[in-house]
Design a protein around this motif. Structure first.
Motif, PDB file in Angstrom:
ATOM      1  N   LEU A   1     -12.081  -0.635   6.910  1.00 38.70           N
ATOM      2  CA  LEU A   1     -11.920  -0.213   5.514  1.00 38.70           C
ATOM      3  C   LEU A   1     -11.433   1.226   5.440  1.00 38.70           C
ATOM      4  O   LEU A   1     -10.583   1.569   4.605  1.00 38.70           O
ATOM      5  CB  LEU A   1     -13.256  -0.367   4.772  1.00 38.70           C
ATOM      6  N   ARG A   2     -11.944   2.061   6.330  1.00 40.70           N
ATOM      7  CA  ARG A   2     -11.532   3.470   6.341  1.00 40.70           C
ATOM      8  C   ARG A   2     -10.031   3.591   6.647  1.00 40.70           C
ATOM      9  O   ARG A   2      -9.319   4.381   6.031  1.00 40.70           O
ATOM     10  CB  ARG A   2     -12.359   4.233   7.377  1.00 40.70           C
ATOM     11  N   VAL A   3      -9.547   2.774   7.585  1.00 43.70           N
ATOM     12  CA  VAL A   3      -8.119   2.776   7.921  1.00 43.70           C
ATOM     13  C   VAL A   3      -7.297   2.291   6.740  1.00 43.70           C
ATOM     14  O   VAL A   3      -6.235   2.837   6.435  1.00 43.70           O
ATOM     15  CB  VAL A   3      -7.857   1.894   9.162  1.00 43.70           C
ATOM     16  N   TRP A   4      -7.780   1.264   6.051  1.00 44.97           N
ATOM     17  CA  TRP A   4      -7.071   0.774   4.855  1.00 44.97           C
ATOM     18  C   TRP A   4      -6.865   1.914   3.871  1.00 44.97           C
ATOM     19  O   TRP A   4      -5.779   2.093   3.310  1.00 44.97           O
ATOM     20  CB  TRP A   4      -7.898  -0.313   4.171  1.00 44.97           C
ATOM     21  N   ILE A   5      -7.935   2.680   3.634  1.00 49.14           N
ATOM     22  CA  ILE A   5      -7.870   3.758   2.640  1.00 49.14           C
ATOM     23  C   ILE A   5      -6.940   4.864   3.121  1.00 49.14           C
ATOM     24  O   ILE A   5      -6.093   5.356   2.369  1.00 49.14           O
ATOM     25  CB  ILE A   5      -9.291   4.309   2.370  1.00 49.14           C
ATOM     26  N   GLU A   6      -7.068   5.251   4.404  1.00 50.01           N
ATOM     27  CA  GLU A   6      -6.231   6.332   4.946  1.00 50.01           C
ATOM     28  C   GLU A   6      -4.755   5.961   4.934  1.00 50.01           C
ATOM     29  O   GLU A   6      -3.895   6.810   4.722  1.00 50.01           O
ATOM     30  CB  GLU A   6      -6.679   6.666   6.367  1.00 50.01           C
ATOM     31  N   GLU A   7      -4.443   4.686   5.173  1.00 56.22           N
ATOM     32  CA  GLU A   7      -3.045   4.251   5.225  1.00 56.22           C
ATOM     33  C   GLU A   7      -2.530   3.812   3.852  1.00 56.22           C
ATOM     34  O   GLU A   7      -1.422   3.314   3.738  1.00 56.22           O
ATOM     35  CB  GLU A   7      -2.895   3.114   6.237  1.00 56.22           C
ATOM     36  N   GLY A   8      -3.343   3.999   2.817  1.00 47.54           N
ATOM     37  CA  GLY A   8      -2.890   3.704   1.468  1.00 47.54           C
ATOM     38  C   GLY A   8      -2.783   2.240   1.137  1.00 47.54           C
ATOM     39  O   GLY A   8      -2.049   1.856   0.222  1.00 47.54           O
ATOM     40  N   LYS A   9      -3.502   1.395   1.838  1.00 45.40           N
ATOM     41  CA  LYS A   9      -3.417  -0.047   1.581  1.00 45.40           C
ATOM     42  C   LYS A   9      -4.000  -0.395   0.215  1.00 45.40           C
ATOM     43  O   LYS A   9      -3.536  -1.301  -0.455  1.00 45.40           O
ATOM     44  CB  LYS A   9      -4.127  -0.818   2.692  1.00 45.40           C
ATOM     45  N   ILE A  10      -5.064   0.329  -0.174  1.00 49.94           N
ATOM     46  CA  ILE A  10      -5.654   0.134  -1.502  1.00 49.94           C
ATOM     47  C   ILE A  10      -5.006   1.166  -2.421  1.00 49.94           C
ATOM     48  O   ILE A  10      -5.341   2.346  -2.390  1.00 49.94           O
ATOM     49  CB  ILE A  10      -7.183   0.303  -1.462  1.00 49.94           C
ATOM     50  N   LYS A  11      -4.081   0.734  -3.214  1.00 55.24           N
ATOM     51  CA  LYS A  11      -3.242   1.655  -3.988  1.00 55.24           C
ATOM     52  C   LYS A  11      -3.995   2.236  -5.187  1.00 55.24           C
ATOM     53  O   LYS A  11      -4.788   1.554  -5.831  1.00 55.24           O
ATOM     54  CB  LYS A  11      -1.984   0.932  -4.463  1.00 55.24           C
ATOM     55  N   GLY A  12      -3.696   3.521  -5.481  1.00 58.08           N
ATOM     56  CA  GLY A  12      -4.213   4.165  -6.679  1.00 58.08           C
ATOM     57  C   GLY A  12      -5.658   4.594  -6.604  1.00 58.08           C
ATOM     58  O   GLY A  12      -6.258   4.955  -7.620  1.00 58.08           O
ATOM     59  N   LEU A  13      -6.243   4.571  -5.433  1.00 57.95           N
ATOM     60  CA  LEU A  13      -7.661   4.882  -5.286  1.00 57.95           C
ATOM     61  C   LEU A  13      -7.892   6.387  -5.344  1.00 57.95           C
ATOM     62  O   LEU A  13      -7.136   7.164  -4.780  1.00 57.95           O
ATOM     63  CB  LEU A  13      -8.155   4.329  -3.946  1.00 57.95           C
ATOM     64  N   THR A  14      -8.943   6.811  -6.031  1.00 59.20           N
ATOM     65  CA  THR A  14      -9.301   8.229  -6.127  1.00 59.20           C
ATOM     66  C   THR A  14     -10.505   8.509  -5.249  1.00 59.20           C
ATOM     67  O   THR A  14     -11.491   7.776  -5.278  1.00 59.20           O
ATOM     68  CB  THR A  14      -9.636   8.623  -7.578  1.00 59.20           C
TER      69      THR A  14
ATOM     70  N   ALA B   1       5.316   0.751  -3.762  1.00 59.13           N
ATOM     71  CA  ALA B   1       5.166   1.893  -4.670  1.00 59.13           C
ATOM     72  C   ALA B   1       3.693   2.048  -5.047  1.00 59.13           C
ATOM     73  O   ALA B   1       2.999   1.071  -5.293  1.00 59.13           O
ATOM     74  CB  ALA B   1       6.011   1.686  -5.920  1.00 59.13           C
ATOM     75  N   GLY B   2       3.261   3.292  -5.077  1.00 58.30           N
ATOM     76  CA  GLY B   2       1.868   3.558  -5.419  1.00 58.30           C
ATOM     77  C   GLY B   2       0.954   3.672  -4.213  1.00 58.30           C
ATOM     78  O   GLY B   2      -0.236   3.968  -4.362  1.00 58.30           O
ATOM     79  N   ARG B   3       1.490   3.451  -3.007  1.00 56.26           N
ATOM     80  CA  ARG B   3       0.627   3.574  -1.809  1.00 56.26           C
ATOM     81  C   ARG B   3       0.045   4.979  -1.771  1.00 56.26           C
ATOM     82  O   ARG B   3       0.744   5.964  -1.976  1.00 56.26           O
ATOM     83  CB  ARG B   3       1.408   3.297  -0.527  1.00 56.26           C
ATOM     84  N   THR B   4      -1.243   5.041  -1.506  1.00 59.67           N
ATOM     85  CA  THR B   4      -1.968   6.306  -1.553  1.00 59.67           C
ATOM     86  C   THR B   4      -2.657   6.573  -0.224  1.00 59.67           C
ATOM     87  O   THR B   4      -3.330   5.699   0.316  1.00 59.67           O
ATOM     88  CB  THR B   4      -3.018   6.287  -2.681  1.00 59.67           C
ATOM     89  N   PHE B   5      -2.481   7.774   0.304  1.00 62.54           N
ATOM     90  CA  PHE B   5      -3.183   8.217   1.501  1.00 62.54           C
ATOM     91  C   PHE B   5      -4.221   9.245   1.063  1.00 62.54           C
ATOM     92  O   PHE B   5      -3.869  10.269   0.480  1.00 62.54           O
ATOM     93  CB  PHE B   5      -2.211   8.830   2.502  1.00 62.54           C
ATOM     94  N   THR B   6      -5.472   8.969   1.326  1.00 69.58           N
ATOM     95  CA  THR B   6      -6.549   9.841   0.878  1.00 69.58           C
ATOM     96  C   THR B   6      -7.463  10.181   2.034  1.00 69.58           C
ATOM     97  O   THR B   6      -7.957   9.289   2.726  1.00 69.58           O
ATOM     98  CB  THR B   6      -7.376   9.169  -0.227  1.00 69.58           C
ATOM     99  N   THR B   7      -7.676  11.459   2.271  1.00 69.70           N
ATOM    100  CA  THR B   7      -8.647  11.921   3.257  1.00 69.70           C
ATOM    101  C   THR B   7      -9.402  13.082   2.643  1.00 69.70           C
ATOM    102  O   THR B   7      -9.117  13.523   1.525  1.00 69.70           O
ATOM    103  CB  THR B   7      -7.972  12.390   4.563  1.00 69.70           C
ATOM    104  N   ILE B   8     -10.357  13.594   3.389  1.00 68.38           N
ATOM    105  CA  ILE B   8     -11.119  14.753   2.926  1.00 68.38           C
ATOM    106  C   ILE B   8     -10.209  15.957   2.730  1.00 68.38           C
ATOM    107  O   ILE B   8     -10.511  16.884   1.996  1.00 68.38           O
ATOM    108  CB  ILE B   8     -12.243  15.087   3.940  1.00 68.38           C
ATOM    109  N   PHE B   9      -9.051  15.919   3.388  1.00 71.41           N
ATOM    110  CA  PHE B   9      -8.155  17.083   3.374  1.00 71.41           C
ATOM    111  C   PHE B   9      -7.065  17.010   2.308  1.00 71.41           C
ATOM    112  O   PHE B   9      -6.331  17.961   2.109  1.00 71.41           O
ATOM    113  CB  PHE B   9      -7.498  17.235   4.747  1.00 71.41           C
ATOM    114  N   GLY B  10      -6.936  15.893   1.658  1.00 69.88           N
ATOM    115  CA  GLY B  10      -5.902  15.808   0.639  1.00 69.88           C
ATOM    116  C   GLY B  10      -5.568  14.385   0.253  1.00 69.88           C
ATOM    117  O   GLY B  10      -6.082  13.426   0.829  1.00 69.88           O
ATOM    118  N   LYS B  11      -4.705  14.273  -0.735  1.00 73.46           N
ATOM    119  CA  LYS B  11      -4.312  12.969  -1.252  1.00 73.46           C
ATOM    120  C   LYS B  11      -2.806  12.967  -1.479  1.00 73.46           C
ATOM    121  O   LYS B  11      -2.237  13.951  -1.958  1.00 73.46           O
ATOM    122  CB  LYS B  11      -5.053  12.696  -2.569  1.00 73.46           C
ATOM    123  N   LYS B  12      -2.165  11.879  -1.105  1.00 76.63           N
ATOM    124  CA  LYS B  12      -0.726  11.755  -1.291  1.00 76.63           C
ATOM    125  C   LYS B  12      -0.419  10.388  -1.875  1.00 76.63           C
ATOM    126  O   LYS B  12      -0.766   9.358  -1.292  1.00 76.63           O
ATOM    127  CB  LYS B  12      -0.007  11.936   0.048  1.00 76.63           C
TER     128      LYS B  12
END
Length: 681
Positions: free
Chosen positions: A88-101, A445-456
């Motif tokens: 799940l952590r990899v999914w979030i880091e690689e932007g698989k779950i789009k638009g997540l904050t 479109a909308g893929r999001t990469f989110t870590t403790i260091f930033g969001k793209k």
């Protein structure tokens, strides 16, 4: 009613937040936390019972509790969904779950809104579980539905044998395995590992994309994957077919040390048992004496061929070596890199040249290379890299894709790409777009990469640059870190121009080491010398040193300085004659004349060149040898052959004449031969 304020003692005693997390959040408050924390004695009144030495801050307790009930970390969702937290952590880091904050919580943890994350998984149809979620324990029974009976029955027999009172395994009278499984849990662990390994081998052979994501869908009973996996049941793979290609396929899925453990600790004893079993069947057939001598001979030959082929695989396993320490770092000279580039091009082609250049010219780590997207570059409407007036391209690498969030500000400022690298990447993209057009990236479109260091967030589209070469159309699926690192390991031992240490330890990360040295030791004008360390740190995206502030970076003079240093340090050609001329022009190499004595009566004066000594060349001493021109090499090669002929024709002392004279001549010829060998090496 007024708000209820908690101080640190209340927060920790009631288990609302850990002491360390509280202190970190107060010192580095994220946006969501700012409206909850107040200074005692300034923003809120101090209670008479409050210890003035400890109660510096107060928290709006109810507001904090409400927030923490609605927002949870990754392990909470993983347990809820019945999946691995790391997946799940990899999914979030690689932007698989789009638009997540993401909401920072402490130094390294991120929280996510419970309703938001679960709804997005459901709406985007990402591995949504059915009513019954299969747990890892169900994996064995699921594999049983697909793996061939030959493999399943042999695994069962093997486990039973290793649990018996006579667990030893021998082939041809040679004992290979002496001990059995002491505990039932150990036996079951090996059973799971064997089924998993054979499943990975067969799915790879059959071209099934069966990564962690697909496994979860498989566990949850998705029909598409189940139909695809029918290929496993119908595979032509048998236990006799295990070879080096199987090891190569497994290396795409496992790290070096994990693969080594699987091969030597799990598969090797299993295959020894399998061969012992085949040997027993062969001996039984011989005792029956119902087959002809020719038939028994053929069966024995077949067995020996299979035994040799399988055991050779395990005998040739490369023993894992830990990551090189400081003493084992490899720093390539520009000439060594040019030769490595040529070797990789010859062996792999453009699909490995691009990650090679990303490591040695842009300083990307292996994991960062897997995450970089086409959209991270300065591109035109057709998805190709654009260039500035100097011919350079630009990479805007987001912190969310960098180790530790360290990108040196490359997302805002941009990182220069030498013209030759731009040309190479565009040639690669031209081939890639034939199989997967740039337009398809809009689907992500909308893929999001989110870590403790930033969001793209990639608003218009996203497509990974480096993909699995077998599935280039999967623009949403990056290659693995292990695959990026693998081709360097496979190539280094074949490169005669590397030192023995480099042949043993050269790895992908040495691209960053070499790049840093090339820039820091660049021979530049005095006015630029104070900026070389900054440019080196920036190009390998360390935290920038030097005196250049972010606000000043876009100043034209600073960009010109950055460009000038990059141009004179890493914008070098890769053809060897052109590279030597480039190094002479930029004072990295100097020409000089040298007298070479061929024999007692013959000497020649040659014009050659040598590298000037600086840090990177001290670390690669072989680079300091003088270089010969093609004419000089041709002349010495001819003399070398002449000497070999003389030595071959005078191996025996003459029957007439002076034996001492014969011996003296041969010694002179041998000495001269060794000198020429040194120059030609």
């Amino acid at each position: 009613m007024g708000r209820k304020f908690y101080v640190l003692r209340d927060i920790t005693h009631q288990g609302i937040m850990q002491n360390g997390v509280f202190k970190y959040m107060v010192e580095n408050p994220p946006d969501w936390f700012r409206g909850m924390v107040f200074k005692v004695g300034v923003d809120v009144q101090r209670k008479k019972t409050t210890n003035p030495n400890t109660a510096k801050y107060a928290i709006d307790g109810e507001k904090l509790i409400d927030f923490l009930e609605a927002h949870k970390p990754v392990p909470y969702f993983a347990k809820l969904l019945g999946m691995a937290a790391n997946t799940l952590r990899v999914w979030i880091e690689e932007g698989k779950i789009k638009g997540l904050t993401a909401y920072p919580y402490g130094k390294t943890t991120m929280l996510y809104n419970v309703d938001d994350l679960l709804n997005r998984i459901k709406e985007q149809e990402i591995a949504i579980p059915s009513e019954k979620v299969h747990r890892p324990d169900d994996l064995l029974s699921l594999y049983d539905n697909y793996l061939p009976n030959e493999i399943l029955s042999t695994i069962h027999e093997y486990i039973r044998h290793r649990l018996s009172k006579t667990p030893g395994i021998s082939i041809g009278g040679v004992s290979l395995v002496k001990k059995g499984f002491i505990k039932e849990e150990n036996a079951e662990a090996h059973r799971r590992a064997l089924k998993n390994l054979f499943f990975d081998i067969i799915t790879s052979i059959e071209g099934i994309q069966f990564d962690g994501d697909t496994k979860l869908k498989f566990f949850w009973g998705h029909d598409v994957e189940i139909l695809e996996l029918e290929k496993v049941s119908n595979t032509e793979f048998s236990l006799d077919d295990f070879d080096e290609e199987c090891v190569s396929l497994l290396s795409e899925k496992y790290s070096d040390i994990t693969l080594q453990k699987h091969l030597l600790n799990v598969l090797k004893p299993f295959y020894c048992f399998y061969l012992m079993k085949k040997e027993k069947v062969l001996k039984k057939e011989k005792r029956k004496n119902k087959t002809s001598f020719e038939e028994r001979y053929r069966m024995q030959e077949d067995f020996e061929d299979i035994k040799t082929a399988i055991l050779d695989v395990f005998n040739n396993v490369v023993i894992f070596e830990p990551a090189p320490d400081e003493k084992k770092k490899s720093y390539l000279t520009r000439e060594q890199y040019a030769k490595l580039y040529a070797r990789v091009e010859e062996k792999y082609g453009i699909y490995k040249l691009v990650p090679l250049e990303l490591g040695f010219r842009l300083g990307l780590r292996a994991k960062e290379t897997t995450l970089v997207a086409v959209e991270d570059f300065w591109i035109d409407e057709n998805g190709f890299l654009k260039t500035d007036e100097n011919g350079f391209g630009w990479l805007f690498l987001p912190a969310a894709k960098c180790k530790g969030g360290k990108n040196g500000g490359a997302e805002e400022r941009g990182k220069l790409i030498p013209p030759a690298t731009v040309k190479l990447i565009n040639e690669y993209l031209e081939e890639l777009y034939k199989k997967c057009p740039f337009e398809t990236h809009k689907q992500d479109a909308g893929r999001t990469f989110t870590t403790i260091f930033g969001k793209k967030v990639y608003e218009t589209g996203h497509g990974f640059l480096i993909r699995d070469s077998r599935f280039p159309e999967r623009f949403d699926k990056p290659t693995t870190k292990q695959t990026v690192q693998k081709f360097i390991r496979e190539t280094r031992g074949e490169c005669g121009f590397l030192t023995s240490n480099q042949k043993k330890y050269l790895h992908y990360h040495d691209g960053r080491h070499s790049l840093n040295e090339w820039i820091e030791t660049a021979i530049v004008e005095p006015k630029l010398s104070k900026f070389t360390d900054f440019v080196a740190d920036f190009q390998v995206h360390h935290s920038s040193s030097g005196d250049i502030g972010k606000s000043n970076y876009r100043n034209k003079d600073i960009i010109d300085t950055y460009t000038a240093i990059i141009n004179i340090s890493i914008n070098f050609p890769l053809e060897l004659p052109a590279l030597r001329e480039w190094e002479i022009k930029h004072l990295y190499r100097e020409k000089y004349e040298k007298m070479i004595k061929i024999d007692e009566n013959t000497s020649i004066m040659i014009e050659t060149d040598k590298i000037k000594i600086n840090d990177v060349y001290k670390k690669s001493p072989d680079a300091l040898k003088p270089r010969l021109s093609p004419e000089e090499e041709k002349h010495l090669a001819a003399r070398y052959k002449e000497l070999q002929d003389l030595l071959n024709s005078t191996t025996q002392p003459p029957s007439e004449g002076n034996a001492m004279e014969w011996a003296t001549k041969r010694m002179h010829w041998l000495d001269e031969l060794e000198k020429i060998k040194e120059h030609l090496a």
